[in-house]
Design a protein around this motif. Structure first.
Motif, PDB file in Angstrom:
ATOM      1  N   ALA A  67       0.898  -1.102   0.064  1.00 51.48           N
ATOM      2  CA  ALA A  67      -0.156  -0.367  -0.378  1.00 51.48           C
ATOM      3  C   ALA A  67       0.444   1.133   0.100  1.00 51.48           C
ATOM      4  O   ALA A  67       0.240   2.201  -0.668  1.00 51.48           O
ATOM      5  N   GLU A  68       1.993   1.446   0.670  1.00 53.70           N
ATOM      6  CA  GLU A  68       3.092   2.071   0.939  1.00 53.70           C
ATOM      7  C   GLU A  68       3.651   2.904  -0.621  1.00 53.70           C
ATOM      8  O   GLU A  68       3.816   3.584  -1.396  1.00 53.70           O
ATOM      9  N   GLN A  71       0.645   3.823  -2.770  1.00 55.83           N
ATOM     10  CA  GLN A  71       0.662   5.789  -2.627  1.00 55.83           C
ATOM     11  C   GLN A  71       1.748   5.892  -3.112  1.00 55.83           C
ATOM     12  O   GLN A  71       0.721   7.414  -3.938  1.00 55.83           O
ATOM     13  N   LYS A  72       2.549   5.927  -3.206  1.00 56.36           N
ATOM     14  CA  LYS A  72       3.938   6.600  -3.403  1.00 56.36           C
ATOM     15  C   LYS A  72       4.028   7.265  -5.347  1.00 56.36           C
ATOM     16  O   LYS A  72       4.405   7.626  -5.789  1.00 56.36           O
ATOM     17  N   TYR A  74       1.162   7.074  -6.267  1.00 55.10           N
ATOM     18  CA  TYR A  74       0.149   8.222  -6.681  1.00 55.10           C
ATOM     19  C   TYR A  74      -0.366   8.877  -5.637  1.00 55.10           C
ATOM     20  O   TYR A  74      -1.076   8.472  -5.242  1.00 55.10           O
ATOM     21  N   PRO A  75       0.590  10.081  -5.269  1.00 60.28           N
ATOM     22  CA  PRO A  75       0.134  10.698  -4.009  1.00 60.28           C
ATOM     23  C   PRO A  75      -0.631  11.545  -3.708  1.00 60.28           C
ATOM     24  O   PRO A  75      -1.218  12.037  -2.501  1.00 60.28           O
ATOM     25  N   LYS A  77      -3.727  10.323  -5.040  1.00 61.16           N
ATOM     26  CA  LYS A  77      -4.780   9.630  -4.836  1.00 61.16           C
ATOM     27  C   LYS A  77      -5.019   8.906  -3.394  1.00 61.16           C
ATOM     28  O   LYS A  77      -4.453   9.096  -3.003  1.00 61.16           O
ATOM     29  N   VAL A  78      -5.791   8.020  -3.858  1.00 59.68           N
ATOM     30  CA  VAL A  78      -6.826   7.427  -2.153  1.00 59.68           C
ATOM     31  C   VAL A  78      -6.535   6.458  -3.036  1.00 59.68           C
ATOM     32  O   VAL A  78      -7.841   5.762  -3.646  1.00 59.68           O
ATOM     33  N   ILE A  79      -6.484   4.657  -2.234  1.00 59.19           N
ATOM     34  CA  ILE A  79      -6.537   3.819  -2.025  1.00 59.19           C
ATOM     35  C   ILE A  79      -8.108   2.843  -2.389  1.00 59.19           C
ATOM     36  O   ILE A  79      -8.359   3.650  -0.295  1.00 59.19           O
ATOM     37  N   LEU A  96      -6.945   2.985  -6.972  1.00 58.05           N
ATOM     38  CA  LEU A  96      -6.634   4.718  -6.767  1.00 58.05           C
ATOM     39  C   LEU A  96      -7.947   5.341  -7.965  1.00 58.05           C
ATOM     40  O   LEU A  96      -7.917   5.010  -8.642  1.00 58.05           O
ATOM     41  N   LYS A 246      -3.360   8.519  10.677  1.00 58.55           N
ATOM     42  CA  LYS A 246      -2.746   7.314   9.955  1.00 58.55           C
ATOM     43  C   LYS A 246      -4.419   6.262  10.706  1.00 58.55           C
ATOM     44  O   LYS A 246      -4.098   5.703  11.654  1.00 58.55           O
ATOM     45  N   TYR A 271     -11.675  -0.124   1.619  1.00 61.54           N
ATOM     46  CA  TYR A 271     -10.820   0.841   2.593  1.00 61.54           C
ATOM     47  C   TYR A 271     -12.750   1.771   3.096  1.00 61.54           C
ATOM     48  O   TYR A 271     -12.958   1.525   2.442  1.00 61.54           O
TER      49      TYR A 271
END
Length: 391
Positions: A67-68, A71-72, A74-75, A77-79, A96, A246, A271
């Motif tokens: 997941a990290e 996320q990196k 596409y910083p 965007k959200v999962i 995402l 978090k 999520y």
């Protein structure tokens, strides 16, 4: 009601239900044919296998690490979803979007290696021939309105099958089963073929038509589940404060679910804030291992703040009916042999629909010709009578 009157009623039902739904059923049969073999077509197109052979016991990177990485990539965007493809072992897919409540078609997928956390692929699933075929088959690019409309066409198709059976029964009392009168007119030959193929494909037509209707109600079924079981499972969090900071560990959520549902495999993780969970939970959906049970999933809710399991239940019967009907609709239970059988029935149905249109046009043409002949005869008779009267 006399038997002749009953046949006339069934004929009208068969004629109009068939005429109304034929064009759309032809579209569904034509788009459904490549969808039956979507996996084989992707193979022919050279879709690469992302899975990598690794020795047994090779440690995995873990979902939190994956997941990290996603996320990196596409910083901004959200999962929203994490899921697994059984045809791509040793990989995990992250979906995402621009926001947690973005439209369903707003997303990008990343496929990551389970062991190295490397991004293996970023598939473009919203383009290409198979995507167009799928969307035309599902809703004609019209959303829920298109789905429900195609569901109505499916109901008319079932009505056409039932009325066809009621018409074919009396005919077979006078003729042999499978009779095709090749020595008569072209229209009669096509009529006999239309009737024969219709009888042969009855069971398949009802199964595919009924499961297709169920599939078109997926949005309604999701809504019922949200208002019913999901609302009940998340009721204690109705007035809880919004999540901040978090989120708890994905690895912990998966481990708790596997412990609570032994013998089941993870299918998808949603999520907090998505349509399949609450604003406070991960929903970990797990499935069985057999051809049937792997189609039926059950949700486990994990508190996304403290990482505790709050609920795990079987889905309601109507949701399970949807899960079972979708693969059955495409013959996706028995491997390639069943797919070939499904395709043969699909082609036979295309012939039935095409011959039905031909018979309707041919009948209308013959009727108009008959009326014209009668009108011509009437005119000639009136002319003779007028001449005699003038004489």
């Amino acid at each position: 009601m006399s038997s002749v009157k009953k046949i006339q009623v069934w004929f009208q039902i068969h004629k109009w239900t068939s005429l109304i739904c034929t064009a759309f059923l032809l579209m569904l049969c034509l788009t459904g044919l490549p969808l039956i073999f979507h996996e084989e077509i992707e193979e022919l197109e050279g879709k690469p296998h992302l899975a990598r052979e690794v020795p047994a016991g090779t440690p995995v990177a873990g979902l939190d690490k994956l997941a990290e990485t996603a996320q990196k990539k596409y910083p901004d965007k959200v999962i929203r979803f994490v899921y697994w493809d059984e045809h791509e072992p040793n990989t995990t897919t992250f979906s995402l979007s621009d926001s947690i409540d973005a439209p369903p078609d707003n997303y990008v997928n990343l496929i990551l290696d389970d062991h190295t956390a490397e991004v293996l692929d970023q598939p473009k699933v919203q383009e290409g021939f198979m995507y167009i075929m799928l969307q035309m088959h599902i809703d004609m690019f019209m959303g829920i309105g298109g789905k429900l409309f195609l569901g109505l066409m499916g109901l008319l198709f079932i009505a056409a099958i039932v009325s066809g059976i009621m018409l074919y029964g009396p005919i077979m009392k006078r003729f042999d089963f499978g009779m095709i009168r090749t020595e008569r007119s072209t229209r009669l030959k096509w009529l006999d073929l239309h009737n024969l193929l219709g009888v042969v494909t009855i069971v398949w037509g009802v199964v595919v038509g009924f499961t297709g209707v169920i599939n078109t109600t997926s949005d309604l079924i999701l809504g019922l589940w949200q208002m019913g079981q999901l609302a009940e499972m998340t009721a204690p969090y109705k007035d809880a404060a919004p999540l901040t900071g978090k989120l708890s560990s994905l690895d912990q959520a998966l481990a708790l679910t596997k412990k609570a549902a032994p013998g089941m495999e993870p299918s998808i993780i949603t999520y907090p804030g998505t349509a399949f969970t609450s604003k406070h939970h991960y929903a970990v959906f797990v499935k069985g291992n057999t051809p049937l049970t792997k189609r039926i999933i059950k949700p486990a809710l994990i508190d996304a703040k403290n990482g505790t399991l709050t609920d795990l239940r079987d889905m309601p019967w109507y949701v399970n009916a949807l899960f079972v009907s979708e693969p059955l609709h495409f013959g996706d239970y028995g491997g390639l042999p069943l797919k070939i059988i499904w395709a043969l029935f699909d082609i036979a149905t295309i012939v039935i629909l095409g011959s039905g249109l031909y018979l309707w046009f041919a009948r209308n043409k013959a009727t108009r010709a008959h009326i014209n002949r009668l009108s011509k005869n009437d005119t000639e008779i009136l002319t003779v009578l007028a001449q005699k009267e003038n004489a």
